[in-house]
Enzyme design. Sequence first.
Site, short mmCIF file in Angstrom:
data_model
loop_
_atom_site.label_atom_id
_atom_site.label_comp_id
_atom_site.label_asym_id
_atom_site.label_seq_id
_atom_site.Cartn_x
_atom_site.Cartn_y
_atom_site.Cartn_z
N HIS B 330 49.95 27.58 41.96
CA HIS B 330 49.21 28.84 41.91
C HIS B 330 48.48 29.12 43.21
O HIS B 330 48.27 30.27 43.57
CB HIS B 330 48.20 28.84 40.76
CG HIS B 330 48.82 29.06 39.44
ND1 HIS B 330 49.45 28.06 38.72
CD2 HIS B 330 48.92 30.18 38.68
CE1 HIS B 330 49.91 28.57 37.60
NE2 HIS B 330 49.62 29.84 37.54
N GLY B 331 48.07 28.07 43.90
CA GLY B 331 47.36 28.31 45.14
C GLY B 331 46.88 27.03 45.76
O GLY B 331 46.74 26.01 45.10
#
Lengths: 335, 469
Positions: B330-331
């Site tokens: 996701h990041g």
Amino acid sequence: MLNQAKKSTDKSFAQATLAVAVFVMCFFLGKAFKKQLEMDRPPVLASLAEAPMPGHFLACADMNLDQILYLYNAGHLIDQARKDILFLGNSRMLFTFRHEALELLQRDFGLSAYQLAIAGEGARYTRALIRKHDLRPKWVFLNADNFLIQDDSLLGEKLLNGSPFDAFKLLVNGEVSFFVKRHLHRQVPYLSPSQPIGARSIFYRSIQDGSIQIAAVQGKSGPLPFDTSGGRATKEDLMTASLLLDELKSRGAKIILICIPPSIPPLARELARIHSLPLIVPEVPDLWSIDQSHMDYYSATRYSQAVIREASPYLRGSSSGFGESIPRSGHQQGR
Amino acid sequence: MNFVSWEFLLLFIPIFAIRLSLGRGRTEPFFLFSVAAASTLFVAWHIPIYFFIMLTSILVDYWAAVGILALPPGSPRRKTLLLASLGTNLGLLAFFKYTNFAVQSVEDFSMALGFEQQLPRLHLALPMGISFYTFCSMSYTIDVYRDRIKPCKSFWDFYFFITFFPHLVAGPIIRAEQFIYQFYRRRRPRLKVLNYGFYLIIRGLFLKMVCADNLGERLKGMWEASYFEGAPCVRTWLVVLMFSAQIFYDFEGYTSIARGLAYLLGFRFPVNFNNPYLANTFKNFWERWHITLSSWLRDYLYVALGGNRGSRSRTYLNLMLVMILGGLWHGAAPTFVAWGFVHGLGLAVERLLGFHKRQGNFWLRTYWYAVVQVVVLIAWVIFRSDSLRGATSIVSNMFSFQGYGVRDQDYAMITLLLPILGMHIFGWAVERRFMRPLGPWVKAVFTGLMGYAILIGYGVNNDFIYFAF
């Protein structure tokens, strides 16, 4: 089997018609009861916006479209700014020095003028504009408030660091959004629970001289407050503010500093002293604002005429020497 | 390019017109070519040069799959080609997404050891959809390697599959076996399918523009206020519930639009969400939330690590690792890693206690449902926060049980929680067979109502949350 397929298509068609009918019914009910539904909510500003006068372009709707157009010289807009006098600053400059003030300069002094102030933007963007298009005005009227020291807006930063293609996308979205909202919300109420509040404005600008045509503004009108708050300007502020001044001087421009109520900061006096520039803050009573921050038409006319009057010795070249600070002529105290 | 933008409308309308007029029989190739051209424009719209990054991934994976098929089974060169494909995709992902994170980690580690250093950072925008299309592309090569599927008949089929714009930016993560066979089906535009496609699009736009955007606008300030020590407990809970609703609306809205667009163009996408806040186990949560990602992680990572075929402790470790990597996907930030860790821990503990089987008496299941949902909310706090410290602050405010603090203007936001509540209650009733799913007539009425609601209630346009991944 063919009959079944036809029945299925007929049913689907009826369902699609039902969806459209429900939508249309809601649309007409919403239109009929628009005022009651909106109650005391402020209307969508775009729906109140008047049409532009001939020779004007959409400059600010939900975002500053003029910034994009000027930066990329769309339609040779910036070429119109190659005039004797440039007005630089933020929205206060823009709302104060309107078409009549620019015409006055042409009529009485034979000097062409262009309004290049950018609402909500800092001096770095203006410097970038001047450099990119190599503007060399003879005179600059510069509003000496936080315009000179504030950071770039988000849009300004995006434009200065982005590509022409990014700017084009923003421009198209901005213009289409305005067009759609303007027509849509004349018929359809807007009931979003997160509708933004506070002063906002939509305006056009003249292609010829950059002056503003206000299409719609939101905010409470009232007497213009005066704000002389702020301590002594810091060294960093003075250095930051000096960047634009130095750039303009290097291009041979003669600068006249102005303060526009409500913002009359100590920074202006310090800059005038350090750079030996005239600072004009005329005493004009009973100024009225459209939104607690920007002058209405009549106040703007009076104030701009007063500024031009006090600047006339410089513009005519009859002052004892450009570069001497004139004593600040005073301002309304504590209103 | 954002689905909720004018330029997208200008792109889609001609493609849809081509679909209606030409997308049948002998003119099908022209229609597919038009969609591929539109998809290319869609990709290049963000930053034109980044199209070549995607093209690199497509070329490498296509030729790797062709090479894998050409080699005899058991040949070690098959694995080499697979690794080349995975290396290219993961390399691109790592370069754009994790370089600065790695640099920051090295700097932090150096600082901890007592010497400060400032390393150069990458100042490049993340290519749009890179996390999604690399996973899509990798699944293709892995499936060919595992002999689950045959490679595409032509390069253009594969190109179309990867670049197909409805799923490009934020999923669903489509597998080749779910999509490529659809090229060769007859695809007459049927009104029933078009109706359903429009319903999904309007539903998605309603969830995104009315629900998510309005919540998002208000949440900006409220979330910041919740960081402060002593923020009122009830208001903090409201803020957390609002974010859990916002992210659902945002992502489910996007997926609904994507599925609707695909339907209108004659393709079917899998469902990506299934009332996730009804999940009564962590396992069930991941069978309902971002289904295509969780199934991808299960099939290509969890199974590759051994799944639950090894010892118990190995199974728990695999679950933790998969979820941590899922968080990292996701990041590149500690908060995402922590979010993944929380979910991994939940899955592991649940398996340890045997609750993943959803058995037991009503009270035990209800208790575990409450535990799961509270942990999911806490995980969302970590997901959304700027830092772990900020997340800790918010969680302690949630459990301080002090202060009400809900303001008048917050009550309007509570109305935006009604759609998610309604959707989940209805979903629960349908699952329990107390009610039937919505029929086409009811969907038609909802389409009309939601369509008008979009015009009167759209919020300030914020990018889809998952665009950032």
